[in-house]
Design a protein around this motif. Structure first.
Motif, PDB file in Angstrom:
ATOM      1  N   CYS A 271      -7.767  19.056 -43.668  1.00  0.00           N
ATOM      2  CA  CYS A 271      -7.046  20.193 -43.074  1.00  0.00           C
ATOM      3  C   CYS A 271      -6.186  20.849 -44.143  1.00  0.00           C
ATOM      4  O   CYS A 271      -5.317  20.207 -44.738  1.00  0.00           O
ATOM      5  CB  CYS A 271      -6.156  19.735 -41.914  1.00  0.00           C
ATOM      6  SG  CYS A 271      -5.128  21.065 -41.287  1.00  0.00           S
ATOM      7  N   ILE A 272      -6.427  22.140 -44.370  1.00  0.00           N
ATOM      8  CA  ILE A 272      -5.657  22.832 -45.422  1.00  0.00           C
ATOM      9  C   ILE A 272      -4.432  23.537 -44.848  1.00  0.00           C
ATOM     10  O   ILE A 272      -3.793  24.340 -45.501  1.00  0.00           O
ATOM     11  CB  ILE A 272      -6.553  23.820 -46.200  1.00  0.00           C
ATOM     12  CG1 ILE A 272      -7.100  24.895 -45.245  1.00  0.00           C
ATOM     13  CG2 ILE A 272      -7.684  23.098 -46.915  1.00  0.00           C
ATOM     14  CD1 ILE A 272      -7.674  26.096 -45.975  1.00  0.00           C
ATOM     15  N   ASP A 273      -4.137  23.233 -43.598  1.00  0.00           N
ATOM     16  CA  ASP A 273      -2.940  23.753 -42.932  1.00  0.00           C
ATOM     17  C   ASP A 273      -2.885  25.285 -42.946  1.00  0.00           C
ATOM     18  O   ASP A 273      -1.815  25.866 -43.140  1.00  0.00           O
ATOM     19  CB  ASP A 273      -1.683  23.167 -43.608  1.00  0.00           C
ATOM     20  CG  ASP A 273      -0.538  23.064 -42.617  1.00  0.00           C
ATOM     21  OD1 ASP A 273      -0.790  23.236 -41.408  1.00  0.00           O
ATOM     22  OD2 ASP A 273       0.597  22.799 -43.053  1.00  0.00           O
ATOM     23  N   CYS A 274      -4.042  25.895 -42.714  1.00  0.00           N
ATOM     24  CA  CYS A 274      -4.099  27.365 -42.765  1.00  0.00           C
ATOM     25  C   CYS A 274      -3.626  28.008 -41.465  1.00  0.00           C
ATOM     26  O   CYS A 274      -3.431  29.213 -41.398  1.00  0.00           O
ATOM     27  CB  CYS A 274      -5.530  27.807 -43.051  1.00  0.00           C
ATOM     28  SG  CYS A 274      -6.657  27.362 -41.706  1.00  0.00           S
ATOM     29  N   MET A 275      -3.485  27.216 -40.416  1.00  0.00           N
ATOM     30  CA  MET A 275      -2.992  27.670 -39.101  1.00  0.00           C
ATOM     31  C   MET A 275      -3.948  28.605 -38.348  1.00  0.00           C
ATOM     32  O   MET A 275      -3.586  29.179 -37.327  1.00  0.00           O
ATOM     33  CB  MET A 275      -1.623  28.373 -39.231  1.00  0.00           C
ATOM     34  CG  MET A 275      -0.523  27.511 -39.772  1.00  0.00           C
ATOM     35  SD  MET A 275      -0.134  26.135 -38.688  1.00  0.00           S
ATOM     36  CE  MET A 275       0.852  26.932 -37.450  1.00  0.00           C
ATOM     37  N   CYS A 277      -6.520  27.792 -36.582  1.00  0.00           N
ATOM     38  CA  CYS A 277      -6.811  27.232 -35.258  1.00  0.00           C
ATOM     39  C   CYS A 277      -5.687  27.568 -34.276  1.00  0.00           C
ATOM     40  O   CYS A 277      -5.934  27.762 -33.078  1.00  0.00           O
ATOM     41  CB  CYS A 277      -7.011  25.715 -35.349  1.00  0.00           C
ATOM     42  SG  CYS A 277      -5.684  24.872 -36.197  1.00  0.00           S
ATOM     43  N   ARG A 288      -4.012  20.270 -33.363  1.00  0.00           N
ATOM     44  CA  ARG A 288      -3.847  19.122 -34.260  1.00  0.00           C
ATOM     45  C   ARG A 288      -2.821  18.125 -33.721  1.00  0.00           C
ATOM     46  O   ARG A 288      -2.724  17.002 -34.201  1.00  0.00           O
ATOM     47  CB  ARG A 288      -3.444  19.607 -35.658  1.00  0.00           C
ATOM     48  CG  ARG A 288      -4.540  20.431 -36.307  1.00  0.00           C
ATOM     49  CD  ARG A 288      -4.067  21.055 -37.588  1.00  0.00           C
ATOM     50  NE  ARG A 288      -2.933  21.946 -37.348  1.00  0.00           N
ATOM     51  CZ  ARG A 288      -2.171  22.456 -38.295  1.00  0.00           C
ATOM     52  NH1 ARG A 288      -2.398  22.157 -39.552  1.00  0.00           N
ATOM     53  NH2 ARG A 288      -1.182  23.264 -37.996  1.00  0.00           N
ATOM     54  N   CYS A 305     -11.825  27.055 -37.307  1.00  0.00           N
ATOM     55  CA  CYS A 305     -11.760  26.001 -38.318  1.00  0.00           C
ATOM     56  C   CYS A 305     -13.093  25.878 -39.070  1.00  0.00           C
ATOM     57  O   CYS A 305     -13.099  25.702 -40.289  1.00  0.00           O
ATOM     58  CB  CYS A 305     -11.371  24.675 -37.668  1.00  0.00           C
ATOM     59  SG  CYS A 305     -11.007  23.406 -38.880  1.00  0.00           S
ATOM     60  N   MET A 309     -13.623  25.874 -43.007  1.00  0.00           N
ATOM     61  CA  MET A 309     -14.311  24.771 -43.695  1.00  0.00           C
ATOM     62  C   MET A 309     -15.462  25.305 -44.551  1.00  0.00           C
ATOM     63  O   MET A 309     -15.688  24.861 -45.675  1.00  0.00           O
ATOM     64  CB  MET A 309     -14.855  23.762 -42.667  1.00  0.00           C
ATOM     65  CG  MET A 309     -13.807  22.970 -41.919  1.00  0.00           C
ATOM     66  SD  MET A 309     -12.875  21.830 -42.961  1.00  0.00           S
ATOM     67  CE  MET A 309     -11.307  22.645 -43.064  1.00  0.00           C
ATOM     68  N   ILE A 319     -12.530  20.343 -36.331  1.00  0.00           N
ATOM     69  CA  ILE A 319     -12.210  20.421 -34.897  1.00  0.00           C
ATOM     70  C   ILE A 319     -13.567  20.536 -34.207  1.00  0.00           C
ATOM     71  O   ILE A 319     -14.394  21.359 -34.607  1.00  0.00           O
ATOM     72  CB  ILE A 319     -11.345  21.648 -34.552  1.00  0.00           C
ATOM     73  CG1 ILE A 319     -10.046  21.635 -35.342  1.00  0.00           C
ATOM     74  CG2 ILE A 319     -11.034  21.682 -33.059  1.00  0.00           C
ATOM     75  CD1 ILE A 319      -9.161  22.856 -35.131  1.00  0.00           C
TER      76      ILE A 319
END
Ligand code: SF4
Ligand code: SF4
Length: 471
Positions: A271-275, A277, A288, A305, A309, A319
């Motif tokens: 997870c690159i924490d891109c927000m 989702c 998450r 997501c 990815m 996800i």
């Protein structure tokens, strides 16, 4: 002292991890509404969902217009206690089938949810389908994507904003009128609805008021209340906590693969924490954090997501549809014995209700022995009882019914016309005697069966009791 610091840190982290459970995404700390500006979803699942929604719209808007033998295919006229399912009319006498069908439906939902999660909500629930596939799309079309909508909200009331907001709300109300009228057509039928629309207002003031109220409620829901229906009001959503377990398949974040989240570090998870989702979620949650009541399984976060990815060159499915146990054991999604068992039960239930619907008699009714009367002596060798019969004709043609005593040895004497007339989809009644020879009466109270015949064809039968003098 040094040893207690890591414990305190872990406790603080745990508290922060679970903080999301203390509030809902749509209400801010001051208790005011947090308006959700969901980013426009796109991706494989959204495309499939759009196709499913299109089928839903075709079915929903066309069903009230489909007629079989002059009857609507479906009608739920609560006011007149008249229900039509697949062209077959149901009367209050049939309510045990209706009750059973309702029970089967509830059981179906419970079993389906336990096995497959809240899939129904995101994919076929009318609230979600109308909101996400009609109203939200109009909003994207007029106001733009989430960022543009936020900007427009903050912008001063200039001409452009007034035009955009007004046209959006006019379209929302027009669509609400169409939806409300379609729902009304399911309740009162297309013919009655047409009369309300075309006749002078004074003749259908009540109907017109109902139409306006329905439209107003739909408009308020889709323009303002929105996802609150799913997160706060819907009882099915509230039931999730008791229906789901660790084997239920839901939209889930693979925390084992994704954590610890971070921006492209070798030591971090995927997870690159891109927000993204979170940005697409129509109920404003962060999947998450784990399965949450607010998640309607719309799968928008899966698409978002997967897209990320693909962009960063990681495998898709961070996800995905998975069970908590499936993620923990890293096993791929499979049709488990539990799902198979539930599916068999669901199939049996559906078959049982379908059988009951198909095998329902076209004519039904009640036979009651006249109250306050015992029996009458007929000469020296026979006894008679007086009865009243009420019949319901569930067909679209009038019927003439003949009564016949199915038990040997006796006869039926109808008072007046020997045939009982029952008009199409109507009710009829009659009075008659059952005459039994004394030699056939062995008890004070015997059970007898009376057949209902149209010509020589038996269309129903009823059981009642015959009162005699006893031995
Ligand atoms: S979209 Fe995927 S990568 Fe981005 S924050 Fe969500 S889970 Fe992490
Ligand atoms: S978490 Fe994902 S599936 Fe659940 S409501 Fe939000 S976007 Fe839809």
């Amino acid at each position: 002292m040094a040893a207690t610091l890591p414990i305190l840190k872990r406790k603080k982290e745990k508290k922060m991890e679970n903080e999301f459970r203390d509030s809902i995404a749509t209400v801010n700390k001051q208790g005011k509404r947090n308006w959700i500006y969901a980013k426009r979803p796109k991706g494989e699942l959204y495309t499939i969902r759009s196709i499913v929604s299109l089928l839903f719209f075709i079915v929903f808007f066309s069903l009230p217009f489909i007629q079989i033998n002059g009857r609507p295919l479906f009608l739920f006229n609560i006011l007149e206690e008249r229900f039509i399912l697949f062209g077959a009319i149901f009367w209050p006498q049939d309510f045990f089938i209706f009750g059973l069908a309702m029970l089967a439906f509830i059981l179906f939902i419970v079993l389906f949810t336990m096995a497959f999660g809240r899939l129904f909500c995101g994919w076929v629930c009318p609230q979600t389908v109308f909101m996400e596939m009609l109203f939200r799309r109009i909003e994207y079309w007029i106001e733009g994507d989430a960022a543009a909508q936020k900007m427009l909200q903050r912008a001063p009331w200039d001409t452009s904003k007034i035009i955009k907001k007004t046209s959006k709300h006019i379209l929302f109300f027009a669509l609400s009128v169409v939806i409300a009228n379609t729902f009304l057509a399911y309740i009162i039928g297309v013919k009655a609805l047409g009369e309300i629309i075309t006749d002078p207002l004074s003749e259908h003031a009540g109907g017109f008021a109902a139409m306006l109220i329905f439209s107003g409620v739909f408009y308020a829901v889709y323009a303002f209340f929105r996802e609150q229906v799913c997160t706060v009001v819907c009882p099915y959503g509230r039931l999730q906590s008791v229906l789901l377990d660790k084997d239920s398949v839901v939209v889930a974040y693979d925390h084992i693969r994704g954590e610890p989240r971070g921006k492209f570090s070798k030591n971090e998870g995927d997870c690159i924490d891109c927000m993204q989702c979170v940005n697409v979620c129509p109920t404003g949650i962060d999947i998450r954090n784990g399965t949450q009541l607010e998640c309607i399984n719309c799968t928008a976060c899966i698409d978002a997501c997967n897209h990320i990815m693909e962009k960063v060159g990681y495998p898709k499915g961070l996800i995905r549809f998975a069970s908590e146990n499936g993620i923990a054991t890293k096993k791929p999604l499979r049709f488990t014995p539990r799902m198979k068992a539930y599916s068999v039960v669901l199939l049996l239930l559906t078959t049982a209700v379908t059988f009951m619907l198909i095998s329902r008699k076209p004519v039904s009714g009640t036979i009651i022995r006249t109250a306050g009367m015992l029996y009458q002596e007929r000469g020296t060798d026979s006894i008679s009882n007086l009865y009243r019969i009420k019949l319901v004709n569930k067909t679209t043609a009038a019927v003439q019914l003949r009564l016949k005593l199915e038990d040997a040895g006796g006869s039926v004497e109808v008072i007046g016309n020997p045939h009982i007339q029952v008009k199409a989809e109507g009710q009829g009644e009659g009075t008659f005697f059952i005459v039994l020879p004394r030699k056939h009466i062995h008890k004070r109270k015997s059970s007898i069966t009376i057949g209902l015949y149209e010509g020589n064809k038996q269309v129903g039968s009823k059981q009642t009791t015959f009162l005699g003098p006893g031995l």
